[in-house]
Write a protein that holds these residues in place. Structure first.
Motif, PDB file in Angstrom:
ATOM      1  N   TYR A   1       0.854  -1.180   0.000  1.00  0.00           N
ATOM      2  CA  TYR A   1       0.000   0.000   0.000  1.00  0.00           C
ATOM      3  C   TYR A   1       0.887   1.224   0.000  1.00  0.00           C
ATOM      4  O   TYR A   1       1.710   1.406   0.888  1.00  0.00           O
TER       5      TYR A   1
ATOM      6  N   HIS B   1      -3.057   3.396   7.870  1.00  0.00           N
ATOM      7  CA  HIS B   1      -3.445   2.521   6.763  1.00  0.00           C
ATOM      8  C   HIS B   1      -3.558   1.068   7.235  1.00  0.00           C
ATOM      9  O   HIS B   1      -4.469   0.340   6.826  1.00  0.00           O
TER      10      HIS B   1
ATOM     11  N   HIS C   1      -7.278   0.537   6.654  1.00  0.00           N
ATOM     12  CA  HIS C   1      -7.458   0.376   5.210  1.00  0.00           C
ATOM     13  C   HIS C   1      -6.962  -0.939   4.613  1.00  0.00           C
ATOM     14  O   HIS C   1      -7.656  -1.515   3.772  1.00  0.00           O
TER      15      HIS C   1
ATOM     16  N   VAL D   1     -12.132  -3.584   1.629  1.00  0.00           N
ATOM     17  CA  VAL D   1     -12.692  -3.018   0.407  1.00  0.00           C
ATOM     18  C   VAL D   1     -13.145  -1.598   0.736  1.00  0.00           C
ATOM     19  O   VAL D   1     -14.042  -1.392   1.551  1.00  0.00           O
ATOM     20  N   ILE D   2     -12.496  -0.622   0.133  1.00  0.00           N
ATOM     21  CA  ILE D   2     -12.772   0.784   0.420  1.00  0.00           C
ATOM     22  C   ILE D   2     -13.458   1.418  -0.785  1.00  0.00           C
ATOM     23  O   ILE D   2     -12.974   1.306  -1.912  1.00  0.00           O
ATOM     24  N   SER D   3     -14.564   2.085  -0.555  1.00  0.00           N
ATOM     25  CA  SER D   3     -15.265   2.745  -1.652  1.00  0.00           C
ATOM     26  C   SER D   3     -14.413   3.868  -2.216  1.00  0.00           C
ATOM     27  O   SER D   3     -13.649   4.524  -1.498  1.00  0.00           O
ATOM     28  N   GLN D   4     -14.534   4.096  -3.522  1.00  0.00           N
ATOM     29  CA  GLN D   4     -13.729   5.103  -4.193  1.00  0.00           C
ATOM     30  C   GLN D   4     -14.052   6.513  -3.722  1.00  0.00           C
ATOM     31  O   GLN D   4     -13.243   7.430  -3.879  1.00  0.00           O
ATOM     32  N   GLU D   5     -15.221   6.700  -3.147  1.00  0.00           N
ATOM     33  CA  GLU D   5     -15.609   8.026  -2.686  1.00  0.00           C
ATOM     34  C   GLU D   5     -14.794   8.468  -1.465  1.00  0.00           C
ATOM     35  O   GLU D   5     -14.653   9.659  -1.205  1.00  0.00           O
ATOM     36  N   ARG D   6     -14.260   7.506  -0.728  1.00  0.00           N
ATOM     37  CA  ARG D   6     -13.498   7.842   0.471  1.00  0.00           C
ATOM     38  C   ARG D   6     -12.079   8.270   0.118  1.00  0.00           C
ATOM     39  O   ARG D   6     -11.444   7.684  -0.753  1.00  0.00           O
ATOM     40  N   ASN D   7     -11.593   9.275   0.810  1.00  0.00           N
ATOM     41  CA  ASN D   7     -10.222   9.747   0.628  1.00  0.00           C
ATOM     42  C   ASN D   7      -9.374   9.123   1.729  1.00  0.00           C
ATOM     43  O   ASN D   7      -9.271   9.655   2.843  1.00  0.00           O
TER      44      ASN D   7
ATOM     45  N   GLU E   1      -6.191   8.827   2.043  1.00  0.00           N
ATOM     46  CA  GLU E   1      -5.041   9.623   2.461  1.00  0.00           C
ATOM     47  C   GLU E   1      -5.451  10.674   3.493  1.00  0.00           C
ATOM     48  O   GLU E   1      -4.739  10.913   4.477  1.00  0.00           O
TER      49      GLU E   1
END
Length: 328
Positions: free
Chosen positions: A76, A204, A208, A212-218, A220
């Motif tokens: 990552y 992270h 993280h 599975v993390i949705s693309q909407e989440r930032n 960083e």
């Protein structure tokens, strides 16, 4: 001689910073031939193998290893800005080699169990809540963290100072095939930035990796929020802050062991300073060159990772390995 693993040829080439065409030219064969060797369509001749050993500076036994060289679930990245592909490939390959060696070392020693709390932001709460949970779980005292590296290593996470070959890459989190967490930290960074990066990479691992993390989440931004709360807890910071002029920022840096810039941002995020005040202080810092290098007298000492040294010493003093055997 055992069969050559073509993936190890690719790994060695990338670790030394060569493109396929550059290595082919260096050892005097056609790129198409090297391409077929690396893809496993044809084995290298004895002559080509010796050239690879000579030019890439790895022994024959290195190319015989059957390890799972690349596993996308193990890596990552945190990249501050875009990094050249060649630099990134070199860093990734070298870290994978270290990871493979760590897997061998860890197979013979018994370390304390890894204590790595897990936190689902969408289910359990904010990144700040996650940082507070880690502090509680690890029984950390209130206020500043004197040595974050020691705290992280005491909970079984291996920290490795690493030359990424670029100041633009701060850190990377990785798991071994057996699930042991490793954090690589840019060895060229100053101590305050290393601490922030270590906290960021820990975030992270906690929130993280493996999810599975949705693309909407930032992710960083989430990791930075976690790191800020871990290193500079809101409640203690609010009670200790006495302004945000340059002298106040310097005093806060001496205590919290994070940069003046990070302290200023923390004040802005917590609404302890107005937008105009925030911009004015940044302008002052820019004029004095503090945005790139803060005063030398405020330098935060780099923390030393010790877990790797302990693992090596266990091999030598308890398991009877010679330095030559460990090198092999």
């Amino acid at each position: 001689m055992n069969a050559i693993n073509p993936e190890m040829i690719v790994l060695a080439r990338e670790a030394r910073g060569y493109t396929q065409s550059e290595l082919a030219e260096l050892i005097g064969i056609k790129q198409g031939t090297l391409s077929k060797i690396e893809k496993g369509f044809q084995p290298p001749s004895d002559e080509v193998l010796m050239l690879l050993v000579d030019k890439l500076l790895y022994p024959v036994t290195f190319f015989e290893q059957r390890d799972n060289v690349y596993n996308p679930d193990l890596l990552y990245y945190r990249k501050r800005i875009v990094i050249k592909k060649k630099v990134l490939l070199k860093a990734e390959a070298t870290m994978n080699i270290i990871r493979m060696n760590m897997e061998r070392l860890l197979s013979s020693v018994e370390l304390p169990d890894v204590n790595l709390p897990q936190w689902d932001v969408e289910e359990h709460g904010t990144p700040e809540d996650a940082a507070r949970f880690v502090r509680q779980n690890w029984k950390m005292t209130k206020g500043k963290i004197e040595n974050l590296t020691k705290v992280v290593e005491d909970n079984g996470i291996i920290v490795i100072p690493f030359d990424f070959g670029s100041e633009k890459m701060d850190g990377l989190s990785m798991y071994t095939k057996d699930g042991h967490p490793i954090i690589f930290i840019n060895s060229k960074m100053p101590g305050d930035r290393q601490r922030l990066t270590l906290a960021h990479e820990l975030a992270h691992l906690v929130m993280h990796l493996g999810r599975v993390i949705s693309q909407e989440r930032n992710v960083e931004h989430e990791a930075m929020r976690f790191a800020a709360e871990l290193l500079v807890p809101e409640k203690e910071f609010i009670n200790s802050v006495d302004g945000f002029d340059l002298q106040a920022l310097a005093n806060q840096k001496r205590y919290w062991l994070v940069s003046m810039g990070a302290i200023l941002v923390r004040g802005k995020v917590l609404n302890l300073i107005t937008e105009n005040q925030y911009r004015y202080v940044w302008q002052q810092m820019a004029m004095l060159g503090y945005k790139t290098k803060e005063p030398a007298e405020l330098t935060v000492a780099k923390e030393k990772a010790s877990l790797i040294k302990e693992i090596l010493e266990m091999h030598i003093h308890e398991l009877g390995y010679s330095k030559e055997e460990i090198s092999e």
